[in-house]
Motif scaffolding. Structure first.
Motif, PDB file in Angstrom:
ATOM      1  N   THR A   8       0.821  -1.211   0.000  1.00 39.30           N
ATOM      2  CA  THR A   8       0.000   0.000   0.000  1.00 39.30           C
ATOM      3  C   THR A   8       0.857   1.265   0.000  1.00 39.30           C
ATOM      4  O   THR A   8       0.404   2.314  -0.468  1.00 39.30           O
ATOM      5  CB  THR A   8      -0.971   0.004   1.197  1.00 39.30           C
ATOM      6  OG1 THR A   8      -0.227  -0.164   2.403  1.00 39.30           O
ATOM      7  CG2 THR A   8      -2.006  -1.103   1.072  1.00 39.30           C
ATOM      8  N   SER A   9       2.094   1.164   0.447  1.00 37.21           N
ATOM      9  CA  SER A   9       2.967   2.340   0.421  1.00 37.21           C
ATOM     10  C   SER A   9       3.399   2.712  -1.002  1.00 37.21           C
ATOM     11  O   SER A   9       3.973   3.783  -1.212  1.00 37.21           O
ATOM     12  CB  SER A   9       4.196   2.128   1.319  1.00 37.21           C
ATOM     13  OG  SER A   9       4.985   1.075   0.830  1.00 37.21           O
ATOM     14  N   GLU A  12       1.315   6.092  -3.824  1.00 31.20           N
ATOM     15  CA  GLU A  12       1.685   7.406  -4.357  1.00 31.20           C
ATOM     16  C   GLU A  12       2.423   7.281  -5.690  1.00 31.20           C
ATOM     17  O   GLU A  12       2.123   7.986  -6.658  1.00 31.20           O
ATOM     18  CB  GLU A  12       2.534   8.171  -3.342  1.00 31.20           C
ATOM     19  CG  GLU A  12       2.841   9.585  -3.776  1.00 31.20           C
ATOM     20  CD  GLU A  12       3.547  10.388  -2.697  1.00 31.20           C
ATOM     21  OE1 GLU A  12       3.947  11.527  -3.019  1.00 31.20           O
ATOM     22  OE2 GLU A  12       3.710   9.908  -1.562  1.00 31.20           O
ATOM     23  N   ALA A  37      -4.115   7.781  -1.786  1.00 28.83           N
ATOM     24  CA  ALA A  37      -4.873   6.934  -0.848  1.00 28.83           C
ATOM     25  C   ALA A  37      -5.808   5.994  -1.590  1.00 28.83           C
ATOM     26  O   ALA A  37      -5.950   4.819  -1.219  1.00 28.83           O
ATOM     27  CB  ALA A  37      -5.653   7.799   0.132  1.00 28.83           C
ATOM     28  N   GLU A  38      -6.447   6.481  -2.638  1.00 28.49           N
ATOM     29  CA  GLU A  38      -7.333   5.631  -3.444  1.00 28.49           C
ATOM     30  C   GLU A  38      -6.524   4.530  -4.137  1.00 28.49           C
ATOM     31  O   GLU A  38      -6.942   3.387  -4.196  1.00 28.49           O
ATOM     32  CB  GLU A  38      -8.091   6.470  -4.469  1.00 28.49           C
ATOM     33  CG  GLU A  38      -8.819   5.656  -5.530  1.00 28.49           C
ATOM     34  CD  GLU A  38      -9.890   4.710  -4.988  1.00 28.49           C
ATOM     35  OE1 GLU A  38     -10.219   3.731  -5.694  1.00 28.49           O
ATOM     36  OE2 GLU A  38     -10.401   4.927  -3.872  1.00 28.49           O
ATOM     37  N   SER A  40      -3.723   3.269  -3.119  1.00 30.74           N
ATOM     38  CA  SER A  40      -3.335   2.321  -2.072  1.00 30.74           C
ATOM     39  C   SER A  40      -4.471   1.360  -1.755  1.00 30.74           C
ATOM     40  O   SER A  40      -4.246   0.159  -1.562  1.00 30.74           O
ATOM     41  CB  SER A  40      -2.909   3.065  -0.800  1.00 30.74           C
ATOM     42  OG  SER A  40      -1.710   3.765  -1.025  1.00 30.74           O
TER      43      SER A  40
END
Length: 175
Positions: A8-9, A12, A37-38, A40
């Motif tokens: 998830t990192s 970006e 964020a979306e 991720s």
């Protein structure tokens, strides 16, 4: 060049790779680039059921590929949809092939049978990539997407993931 499972990192960096496709082309039919964020959240969802891989060179993400649910109906559970996106400076350098090859192997290992992909026409690079990896054309949706004031066609291709499938999946003996 290293291909690895996304985390998830990586949201970006993946969002940054994807944004120009959304803003500047009809390759993506999204209207606004998703925020980090979306992205991720999309990575997390794909990892839970299929796969999301990234290509990294010198600690910089240069592309990603992922598999996702093809359709919600139970009968489609062994099929998936695949996509690949590259940093625009890295196209036609073998990164897409590297990512897709690893992704298709990963999806086959997860028991998936068929991969499908759609791409906006014209897109000779995507057409060549899919053809080189054994995807076969199955049809074209005409005027299916409307972006930048015009309608666009989408070509659909598919390929089998397991080399010698048993067309009738049987329960293990003793079941």
């Amino acid at each position: 060049m290293q291909v690895r499972d996304a985390t998830t990192s990586d949201g970006e960096a993946c969002a940054a790779i994807y944004a120009p496709y959304v803003r500047d082309t009809a390759i993506s039919f999204e209207a606004e680039p998703p925020a980090a964020a979306e992205m991720s959240a999309r990575i997390e969802a794909a990892l839970a059921t299929h796969a999301w891989l990234v290509a990294e060179e010198a600690d910089q993400l240069v592309g990603y590929a992922y598999g996702s649910q093809f359709r919600a109906r139970e009968a489609y559970r062994r099929s998936c949809e695949v996509s690949v996106y590259l940093d625009r400076e890295r196209r036609a350098q073998g990164v897409g092939r590297l990512l897709y090859t690893a992704l298709l192997d990963r999806l086959a290992a997860r028991g998936l049978h068929t991969a499908v992909a759609g791409y906006t026409l014209p897109n000779p690079g995507s057409e060549r990539l899919h053809q080189s990896l054994g995807f076969e054309p199955v049809g074209v949706y005409r005027d299916i997407g409307f972006k930048f004031g015009t309608f666009h066609d989408v070509a659909w291709v598919q390929r089998q993931l397991d080399p010698a499938p048993d067309r009738q999946l049987r329960a293990p003996s003793g079941s």
